[in-house]
Design a protein around this motif. Structure first.
Motif, PDB file in Angstrom:
ATOM      1  N   GLN A 114       3.396   7.198  -5.328  1.00 45.42           N
ATOM      2  CA  GLN A 114       3.288   6.648  -3.981  1.00 45.42           C
ATOM      3  C   GLN A 114       1.813   6.367  -3.682  1.00 45.42           C
ATOM      4  OE1 GLN A 114       5.334   9.881  -1.806  1.00 45.42           O
ATOM      5  NE2 GLN A 114       7.057   8.476  -1.521  1.00 45.42           N
ATOM      6  N   PRO A 115       1.260   5.288  -4.237  1.00 42.56           N
ATOM      7  CA  PRO A 115      -0.174   5.009  -4.081  1.00 42.56           C
ATOM      8  C   PRO A 115      -0.547   4.832  -2.610  1.00 42.56           C
ATOM      9  CG  PRO A 115       0.823   3.582  -5.742  1.00 42.56           C
ATOM     10  CD  PRO A 115       1.939   4.258  -5.040  1.00 42.56           C
ATOM     11  N   PRO A 116      -1.665   5.429  -2.197  1.00 41.26           N
ATOM     12  CA  PRO A 116      -2.107   5.247  -0.809  1.00 41.26           C
ATOM     13  C   PRO A 116      -2.533   3.819  -0.506  1.00 41.26           C
ATOM     14  CG  PRO A 116      -3.724   6.483  -2.075  1.00 41.26           C
ATOM     15  CD  PRO A 116      -2.521   6.361  -2.946  1.00 41.26           C
ATOM     16  N   HIS A 117      -2.942   3.058  -1.548  1.00 41.39           N
ATOM     17  CA  HIS A 117      -3.304   1.646  -1.412  1.00 41.39           C
ATOM     18  C   HIS A 117      -2.889   0.918  -2.684  1.00 41.39           C
ATOM     19  CE1 HIS A 117      -5.699   1.972   2.303  1.00 41.39           C
ATOM     20  NE2 HIS A 117      -6.121   3.132   1.831  1.00 41.39           N
ATOM     21  N   ASP A 118      -2.724  -0.398  -2.587  1.00 41.42           N
ATOM     22  CA  ASP A 118      -2.384  -1.184  -3.770  1.00 41.42           C
ATOM     23  C   ASP A 118      -3.466  -1.099  -4.839  1.00 41.42           C
ATOM     24  OD1 ASP A 118       0.032  -1.966  -2.741  1.00 41.42           O
ATOM     25  OD2 ASP A 118      -0.704  -3.889  -1.972  1.00 41.42           O
ATOM     26  N   ASP A 119      -4.726  -0.931  -4.400  1.00 38.31           N
ATOM     27  CA  ASP A 119      -5.816  -0.882  -5.366  1.00 38.31           C
ATOM     28  C   ASP A 119      -6.208   0.544  -5.756  1.00 38.31           C
ATOM     29  OD1 ASP A 119      -6.924  -0.169  -2.972  1.00 38.31           O
ATOM     30  OD2 ASP A 119      -8.554  -1.633  -3.004  1.00 38.31           O
ATOM     31  N   PHE A 120      -5.309   1.488  -5.560  1.00 34.52           N
ATOM     32  CA  PHE A 120      -5.557   2.865  -6.010  1.00 34.52           C
ATOM     33  C   PHE A 120      -5.543   2.900  -7.535  1.00 34.52           C
ATOM     34  CE2 PHE A 120      -3.870   7.080  -7.269  1.00 34.52           C
ATOM     35  CZ  PHE A 120      -4.880   7.868  -6.758  1.00 34.52           C
ATOM     36  N   ARG A 121      -6.561   3.556  -8.132  1.00 35.83           N
ATOM     37  CA  ARG A 121      -6.679   3.633  -9.582  1.00 35.83           C
ATOM     38  C   ARG A 121      -7.127   5.032 -10.007  1.00 35.83           C
ATOM     39  NH1 ARG A 121      -4.647  -0.548  -8.483  1.00 35.83           N
ATOM     40  NH2 ARG A 121      -5.074  -2.642  -9.328  1.00 35.83           N
ATOM     41  N   ARG A 138      -2.203  15.645 -24.291  1.00 33.48           N
ATOM     42  CA  ARG A 138      -1.317  14.500 -24.484  1.00 33.48           C
ATOM     43  C   ARG A 138      -0.074  14.613 -23.598  1.00 33.48           C
ATOM     44  NH1 ARG A 138      -2.185  15.452 -30.221  1.00 33.48           N
ATOM     45  NH2 ARG A 138      -3.877  14.120 -30.962  1.00 33.48           N
ATOM     46  N   GLY A 139       0.438  15.827 -23.457  1.00 32.47           N
ATOM     47  CA  GLY A 139       1.610  16.019 -22.606  1.00 32.47           C
ATOM     48  C   GLY A 139       1.333  15.661 -21.162  1.00 32.47           C
ATOM     49  N   GLN A 140       0.180  16.057 -20.649  1.00 33.87           N
ATOM     50  CA  GLN A 140      -0.172  15.737 -19.269  1.00 33.87           C
ATOM     51  C   GLN A 140      -0.449  14.243 -19.108  1.00 33.87           C
ATOM     52  OE1 GLN A 140       0.005  17.913 -16.674  1.00 33.87           O
ATOM     53  NE2 GLN A 140       0.815  19.338 -18.190  1.00 33.87           N
ATOM     54  N   VAL A 141      -1.088  13.634 -20.120  1.00 31.77           N
ATOM     55  CA  VAL A 141      -1.316  12.192 -20.075  1.00 31.77           C
ATOM     56  C   VAL A 141       0.016  11.454 -20.051  1.00 31.77           C
ATOM     57  CG1 VAL A 141      -2.146  10.218 -21.422  1.00 31.77           C
ATOM     58  CG2 VAL A 141      -3.616  12.215 -21.112  1.00 31.77           C
ATOM     59  N   GLY A 142       0.960  11.866 -20.897  1.00 38.44           N
ATOM     60  CA  GLY A 142       2.280  11.240 -20.897  1.00 38.44           C
ATOM     61  C   GLY A 142       2.990  11.390 -19.565  1.00 38.44           C
ATOM     62  N   PHE A 143       2.857  12.560 -18.960  1.00 37.91           N
ATOM     63  CA  PHE A 143       3.437  12.818 -17.641  1.00 37.91           C
ATOM     64  C   PHE A 143       2.876  11.849 -16.604  1.00 37.91           C
ATOM     65  CE2 PHE A 143       2.824  15.436 -13.679  1.00 37.91           C
ATOM     66  CZ  PHE A 143       4.137  15.401 -13.241  1.00 37.91           C
ATOM     67  N   LEU A 144       1.571  11.588 -16.658  1.00 34.81           N
ATOM     68  CA  LEU A 144       0.938  10.683 -15.698  1.00 34.81           C
ATOM     69  C   LEU A 144       1.289   9.227 -15.990  1.00 34.81           C
ATOM     70  CD1 LEU A 144      -2.544  12.430 -15.400  1.00 34.81           C
ATOM     71  CD2 LEU A 144      -0.699  12.414 -13.714  1.00 34.81           C
ATOM     72  N   ILE A 145       1.408   8.864 -17.268  1.00 37.59           N
ATOM     73  CA  ILE A 145       1.840   7.501 -17.604  1.00 37.59           C
ATOM     74  C   ILE A 145       3.237   7.240 -17.049  1.00 37.59           C
ATOM     75  CG2 ILE A 145       2.526   6.000 -19.518  1.00 37.59           C
ATOM     76  CD1 ILE A 145       0.221   7.223 -21.137  1.00 37.59           C
ATOM     77  N   ASP A 146       4.127   8.212 -17.216  1.00 39.78           N
ATOM     78  CA  ASP A 146       5.489   8.054 -16.696  1.00 39.78           C
ATOM     79  C   ASP A 146       5.494   7.938 -15.170  1.00 39.78           C
ATOM     80  OD1 ASP A 146       6.491   8.162 -19.249  1.00 39.78           O
ATOM     81  OD2 ASP A 146       7.036  10.280 -19.170  1.00 39.78           O
ATOM     82  N   ALA A 147       4.675   8.750 -14.512  1.00 41.90           N
ATOM     83  CA  ALA A 147       4.597   8.684 -13.051  1.00 41.90           C
ATOM     84  C   ALA A 147       4.085   7.326 -12.596  1.00 41.90           C
ATOM     85  CB  ALA A 147       3.693   9.798 -12.523  1.00 41.90           C
ATOM     86  N   ASP A 148       3.123   6.777 -13.347  1.00 45.18           N
ATOM     87  CA  ASP A 148       2.563   5.472 -13.006  1.00 45.18           C
ATOM     88  C   ASP A 148       3.629   4.377 -13.089  1.00 45.18           C
ATOM     89  OD1 ASP A 148       0.634   3.561 -12.380  1.00 45.18           O
ATOM     90  OD2 ASP A 148      -0.033   3.348 -14.453  1.00 45.18           O
ATOM     91  N   LYS A 149       4.531   4.504 -14.033  1.00 46.87           N
ATOM     92  CA  LYS A 149       5.562   3.481 -14.228  1.00 46.87           C
ATOM     93  C   LYS A 149       6.649   3.527 -13.150  1.00 46.87           C
ATOM     94  CE  LYS A 149       5.058   3.317 -19.263  1.00 46.87           C
ATOM     95  NZ  LYS A 149       5.718   3.610 -20.562  1.00 46.87           N
ATOM     96  N   CYS A 151       6.338   3.505  -9.952  1.00 49.61           N
ATOM     97  CA  CYS A 151       6.051   2.781  -8.709  1.00 49.61           C
ATOM     98  C   CYS A 151       6.392   1.291  -8.830  1.00 49.61           C
ATOM     99  CB  CYS A 151       4.589   2.981  -8.320  1.00 49.61           C
ATOM    100  SG  CYS A 151       4.112   2.121  -6.811  1.00 49.61           S
ATOM    101  N   ASP A 152       5.641   0.571  -9.635  1.00 50.70           N
ATOM    102  CA  ASP A 152       5.855  -0.864  -9.818  1.00 50.70           C
ATOM    103  C   ASP A 152       5.251  -1.268 -11.148  1.00 50.70           C
ATOM    104  OD1 ASP A 152       3.076  -1.035  -9.357  1.00 50.70           O
ATOM    105  OD2 ASP A 152       3.391  -1.317  -7.212  1.00 50.70           O
ATOM    106  N   ASP A 153       5.033  -2.551 -11.346  1.00 50.26           N
ATOM    107  CA  ASP A 153       4.523  -3.041 -12.631  1.00 50.26           C
ATOM    108  C   ASP A 153       3.002  -2.970 -12.739  1.00 50.26           C
ATOM    109  OD1 ASP A 153       7.087  -3.591 -13.497  1.00 50.26           O
ATOM    110  OD2 ASP A 153       7.051  -5.655 -12.734  1.00 50.26           O
ATOM    111  N   THR A 154       2.321  -2.553 -11.698  1.00 52.08           N
ATOM    112  CA  THR A 154       0.863  -2.460 -11.727  1.00 52.08           C
ATOM    113  C   THR A 154       0.429  -1.205 -12.466  1.00 52.08           C
ATOM    114  OG1 THR A 154       0.683  -3.601  -9.607  1.00 52.08           O
ATOM    115  CG2 THR A 154      -1.228  -2.339 -10.329  1.00 52.08           C
ATOM    116  N   THR A 155      -0.475  -1.360 -13.414  1.00 56.35           N
ATOM    117  CA  THR A 155      -1.050  -0.207 -14.109  1.00 56.35           C
ATOM    118  C   THR A 155      -2.158   0.385 -13.250  1.00 56.35           C
ATOM    119  OG1 THR A 155      -0.555  -1.119 -16.300  1.00 56.35           O
ATOM    120  CG2 THR A 155      -2.263   0.585 -16.170  1.00 56.35           C
TER     121      THR A 155
END
Length: 249
Positions: A114-121, A138-149, A151-155
């Motif tokens: 749930q990004p606070p702004h569209d340009d949150f990075r 790597r496990g935590q990175v994978g967890f964050l990659i999945d969370a990023d996906k 929301c929408d198609d924006t990385t």
């Protein structure tokens, strides 16, 4: 460089009243090990130096039951990180040797869902081959990659590392422990983002709330890491994320 291996680290020098807190912590640890071998000062060195108009705080991890004056322990490094991350609006930039702490990852994951702004990075700079715990990071990175996906198609999340310039460059070991959030909050110190540093080891960081300093720290680091002049990395961090960091990552 260490035996041909590139090495990235950071340090901070402090002046002014905050030095008194550093001295107090140094005395706490010294006297626990060496007794009264270190003379005590009636006046902390920071007292003699006027404050410079920058809001700075000395934070630390002290496990409980380790030092008599701090028997209940202190975890103000974790507290300061969590408060800053929860308040983040547009940019979280982290440099750490390890990324194991679920307390940190869970806050970042919620921000990515749930990004606070569209340009949150979010950018995490980690070593390509940490000296231990690679699977945990790597496990935590994978967890964050999945969370990023989710929301929408924006990385919005990148996990990056460093290599020496030139063909066949060897890895640069990221030993740094630093963060810049929203170009307003910056910390540098000894604490990694793992349980050892945030709960079990004795660590120390400096936290500064100053827009000019936070932005300058980020720009200096990005100039070095991206190998680009200041003019190309200045401006909107989301643009630099999308146009420079993302293609490299």
């Amino acid at each position: 460089r260490r035996d041909g291996l590139g090495w990235h680290d950071e340090a901070v020098r402090v002046e002014g009243p905050v030095v008194a807190d550093v001295v107090q912590h140094f005395h706490l640890r010294w006297h626990a090990v060496a007794g009264d071998g270190l003379p005590r000062r009636s006046e902390a060195p920071g007292d003699a130096v006027a404050a410079g108009g920058v809001e700075a705080q000395f934070v630390r991890t002290v496990p409980e039951r380790l030092y008599d004056p701090c028997r209940d322990g202190e975890w103000s490094i974790l507290e300061s990180y969590l408060r800053a991350l929860r308040a983040a609006e547009r940019l979280v930039y982290l440099e750490s040797q390890f990324l194991w702490a679920p307390e940190v990852s869970s806050v970042l994951a919620e921000k990515l869902r749930q990004p606070p702004h569209d340009d949150f990075r979010v950018i995490t700079l980690l070593p390509a081959h940490p000296n231990n715990g690679a699977d945990d990071s790597r496990g935590q990175v994978g967890f964050l990659i999945d969370a990023d996906k989710e929301c929408d198609d924006t990385t919005r999340f990148l996990a990056c590392t460093l290599y020496q310039p030139g063909p066949g460059g060897r890895p640069v070991y990221v030993h740094s422990k630093a963060a810049v959030i929203d170009d307003a909050w910056v910390t540098v110190g000894s604490a990694n983002l793992n349980a050892h540093s945030l709960f079990n080891d004795t660590e120390a960081n400096i936290v500064v709330r100053d827009a000019n300093l936070a932005r300058e720290v980020r720009l200096r680091l990005w100039e070095e890491h991206l190998e680009r002049p200041r003019a190309e990395i200045d401006g909107d961090p989301a643009r630099v994320f999308d146009e420079l960091w993302k293609p490299l990552a």
